[in-house]
Design a protein around this motif. Structure first.
Motif, PDB file in Angstrom:
ATOM      1  N   PRO A  30       0.803  -1.226   0.000  1.00 47.08           N
ATOM      2  CA  PRO A  30       0.000   0.000   0.000  1.00 47.08           C
ATOM      3  C   PRO A  30       0.839   1.280   0.000  1.00 47.08           C
ATOM      4  O   PRO A  30       0.332   2.349  -0.317  1.00 47.08           O
ATOM      5  CB  PRO A  30      -0.844  -0.098   1.268  1.00 47.08           C
ATOM      6  CG  PRO A  30      -0.101  -1.041   2.148  1.00 47.08           C
ATOM      7  CD  PRO A  30       0.651  -1.970   1.245  1.00 47.08           C
ATOM      8  N   ASP A  31       2.109   1.185   0.360  1.00 48.13           N
ATOM      9  CA  ASP A  31       2.994   2.355   0.322  1.00 48.13           C
ATOM     10  C   ASP A  31       4.418   1.888   0.070  1.00 48.13           C
ATOM     11  O   ASP A  31       4.723   0.711   0.128  1.00 48.13           O
ATOM     12  CB  ASP A  31       2.898   3.185   1.610  1.00 48.13           C
ATOM     13  CG  ASP A  31       3.300   2.402   2.839  1.00 48.13           C
ATOM     14  OD1 ASP A  31       4.430   1.872   2.875  1.00 48.13           O
ATOM     15  OD2 ASP A  31       2.499   2.313   3.779  1.00 48.13           O
ATOM     16  N   LEU A  32       5.288   2.822  -0.221  1.00 42.95           N
ATOM     17  CA  LEU A  32       6.676   2.467  -0.510  1.00 42.95           C
ATOM     18  C   LEU A  32       7.574   2.570   0.712  1.00 42.95           C
ATOM     19  O   LEU A  32       8.764   2.297   0.626  1.00 42.95           O
ATOM     20  CB  LEU A  32       7.217   3.332  -1.647  1.00 42.95           C
ATOM     21  CG  LEU A  32       6.544   3.087  -2.997  1.00 42.95           C
ATOM     22  CD1 LEU A  32       7.067   4.060  -4.035  1.00 42.95           C
ATOM     23  CD2 LEU A  32       6.742   1.659  -3.451  1.00 42.95           C
ATOM     24  N   ASN A  36       6.835  -4.671   3.750  1.00 44.82           N
ATOM     25  CA  ASN A  36       5.953  -5.843   3.806  1.00 44.82           C
ATOM     26  C   ASN A  36       5.191  -6.022   2.497  1.00 44.82           C
ATOM     27  O   ASN A  36       4.028  -5.652   2.387  1.00 44.82           O
ATOM     28  CB  ASN A  36       4.962  -5.715   4.969  1.00 44.82           C
ATOM     29  CG  ASN A  36       5.659  -5.676   6.303  1.00 44.82           C
ATOM     30  OD1 ASN A  36       6.685  -6.316   6.484  1.00 44.82           O
ATOM     31  ND2 ASN A  36       5.124  -4.916   7.227  1.00 44.82           N
ATOM     32  N   TRP A  37       5.833  -6.577   1.478  1.00 46.70           N
ATOM     33  CA  TRP A  37       5.184  -6.840   0.201  1.00 46.70           C
ATOM     34  C   TRP A  37       4.385  -8.134   0.307  1.00 46.70           C
ATOM     35  O   TRP A  37       4.822  -9.094   0.920  1.00 46.70           O
ATOM     36  CB  TRP A  37       6.222  -6.944  -0.908  1.00 46.70           C
ATOM     37  CG  TRP A  37       6.875  -5.627  -1.208  1.00 46.70           C
ATOM     38  CD1 TRP A  37       7.939  -5.078  -0.566  1.00 46.70           C
ATOM     39  CD2 TRP A  37       6.477  -4.688  -2.189  1.00 46.70           C
ATOM     40  NE1 TRP A  37       8.238  -3.856  -1.090  1.00 46.70           N
ATOM     41  CE2 TRP A  37       7.353  -3.591  -2.110  1.00 46.70           C
ATOM     42  CE3 TRP A  37       5.477  -4.674  -3.148  1.00 46.70           C
ATOM     43  CZ2 TRP A  37       7.255  -2.484  -2.940  1.00 46.70           C
ATOM     44  CZ3 TRP A  37       5.382  -3.573  -3.989  1.00 46.70           C
ATOM     45  CH2 TRP A  37       6.261  -2.495  -3.878  1.00 46.70           C
ATOM     46  N   THR A  38       3.210  -8.158  -0.317  1.00 51.39           N
ATOM     47  CA  THR A  38       2.326  -9.312  -0.296  1.00 51.39           C
ATOM     48  C   THR A  38       2.158  -9.832  -1.718  1.00 51.39           C
ATOM     49  O   THR A  38       1.859  -9.062  -2.630  1.00 51.39           O
ATOM     50  CB  THR A  38       0.949  -8.922   0.268  1.00 51.39           C
ATOM     51  OG1 THR A  38       1.122  -8.363   1.564  1.00 51.39           O
ATOM     52  CG2 THR A  38       0.027 -10.118   0.341  1.00 51.39           C
ATOM     53  N   GLY A  39       2.348 -11.134  -1.901  1.00 50.78           N
ATOM     54  CA  GLY A  39       2.193 -11.729  -3.225  1.00 50.78           C
ATOM     55  C   GLY A  39       0.732 -11.921  -3.594  1.00 50.78           C
ATOM     56  O   GLY A  39      -0.080 -12.300  -2.752  1.00 50.78           O
ATOM     57  N   SER A  59     -10.175   0.018  -2.667  1.00 50.75           N
ATOM     58  CA  SER A  59     -10.465   1.424  -2.388  1.00 50.75           C
ATOM     59  C   SER A  59      -9.208   2.205  -2.025  1.00 50.75           C
ATOM     60  O   SER A  59      -9.257   3.420  -1.867  1.00 50.75           O
ATOM     61  CB  SER A  59     -11.493   1.533  -1.249  1.00 50.75           C
ATOM     62  OG  SER A  59     -10.968   0.915  -0.084  1.00 50.75           O
ATOM     63  N   SER A  60      -8.077   1.515  -1.887  1.00 48.25           N
ATOM     64  CA  SER A  60      -6.821   2.198  -1.558  1.00 48.25           C
ATOM     65  C   SER A  60      -5.799   1.984  -2.676  1.00 48.25           C
ATOM     66  O   SER A  60      -5.957   1.097  -3.515  1.00 48.25           O
ATOM     67  CB  SER A  60      -6.258   1.664  -0.230  1.00 48.25           C
ATOM     68  OG  SER A  60      -5.983   0.283  -0.352  1.00 48.25           O
ATOM     69  N   ASN A  61      -4.769   2.799  -2.664  1.00 43.82           N
ATOM     70  CA  ASN A  61      -3.708   2.678  -3.661  1.00 43.82           C
ATOM     71  C   ASN A  61      -2.855   1.445  -3.413  1.00 43.82           C
ATOM     72  O   ASN A  61      -2.731   0.980  -2.275  1.00 43.82           O
ATOM     73  CB  ASN A  61      -2.803   3.906  -3.632  1.00 43.82           C
ATOM     74  CG  ASN A  61      -3.501   5.139  -4.152  1.00 43.82           C
ATOM     75  OD1 ASN A  61      -4.409   5.051  -4.963  1.00 43.82           O
ATOM     76  ND2 ASN A  61      -3.076   6.290  -3.683  1.00 43.82           N
ATOM     77  N   ARG A  62      -2.253   0.931  -4.479  1.00 46.04           N
ATOM     78  CA  ARG A  62      -1.310  -0.182  -4.379  1.00 46.04           C
ATOM     79  C   ARG A  62      -0.125   0.088  -5.292  1.00 46.04           C
ATOM     80  O   ARG A  62      -0.290   0.610  -6.387  1.00 46.04           O
ATOM     81  CB  ARG A  62      -1.960  -1.496  -4.802  1.00 46.04           C
ATOM     82  CG  ARG A  62      -2.891  -2.074  -3.774  1.00 46.04           C
ATOM     83  CD  ARG A  62      -3.329  -3.454  -4.183  1.00 46.04           C
ATOM     84  NE  ARG A  62      -4.028  -4.092  -3.064  1.00 46.04           N
ATOM     85  CZ  ARG A  62      -4.528  -5.302  -3.107  1.00 46.04           C
ATOM     86  NH1 ARG A  62      -4.411  -6.028  -4.203  1.00 46.04           N
ATOM     87  NH2 ARG A  62      -5.139  -5.806  -2.057  1.00 46.04           N
ATOM     88  N   PHE A  63       1.043  -0.274  -4.819  1.00 53.29           N
ATOM     89  CA  PHE A  63       2.252  -0.265  -5.628  1.00 53.29           C
ATOM     90  C   PHE A  63       2.565  -1.722  -5.944  1.00 53.29           C
ATOM     91  O   PHE A  63       2.352  -2.607  -5.114  1.00 53.29           O
ATOM     92  CB  PHE A  63       3.415   0.374  -4.864  1.00 53.29           C
ATOM     93  CG  PHE A  63       3.183   1.828  -4.576  1.00 53.29           C
ATOM     94  CD1 PHE A  63       3.570   2.792  -5.492  1.00 53.29           C
ATOM     95  CD2 PHE A  63       2.575   2.232  -3.400  1.00 53.29           C
ATOM     96  CE1 PHE A  63       3.358   4.137  -5.237  1.00 53.29           C
ATOM     97  CE2 PHE A  63       2.349   3.573  -3.136  1.00 53.29           C
ATOM     98  CZ  PHE A  63       2.746   4.532  -4.052  1.00 53.29           C
TER      99      PHE A  63
END
Length: 70
Positions: A30-32, A36-39, A59-63
């Motif tokens: 959700p942020d940079l 904690n990256w999720t596959g 409803s939220s941003n994703r990188f």
């Protein structure tokens, strides 16, 4: 290299240049700031020089990032 994403119904479609028969894992965060990256469920095995993966719109941003698996 990630190509421009696009909305596909209720999903976001990620597309990238690939190597045929290579397997890729797409991860999101959700942020940079966080590490904690999720596959996303299900790895992608490329069938050509382009691969893609759908992710449900949120409803939220994703990188995103894409890893080549050994």
């Amino acid at each position: 290299m990630l190509l421009p994403g696009e909305i596909s119904g209720t999903d976001f479609k990620l597309t990238w240049t690939a190597v045929s028969n290579a397997t890729y894992r797409v991860e999101f965060n959700p942020d940079l700031v966080s590490t904690n990256w999720t596959g996303l469920p299900g790895d992608v095995t490329a069938l050509s020089n382009i691969a893609s993966k759908l992710d449900s719109l949120t409803s939220s941003n994703r990188f995103y990032r894409v890893h080549v698996l050994p």
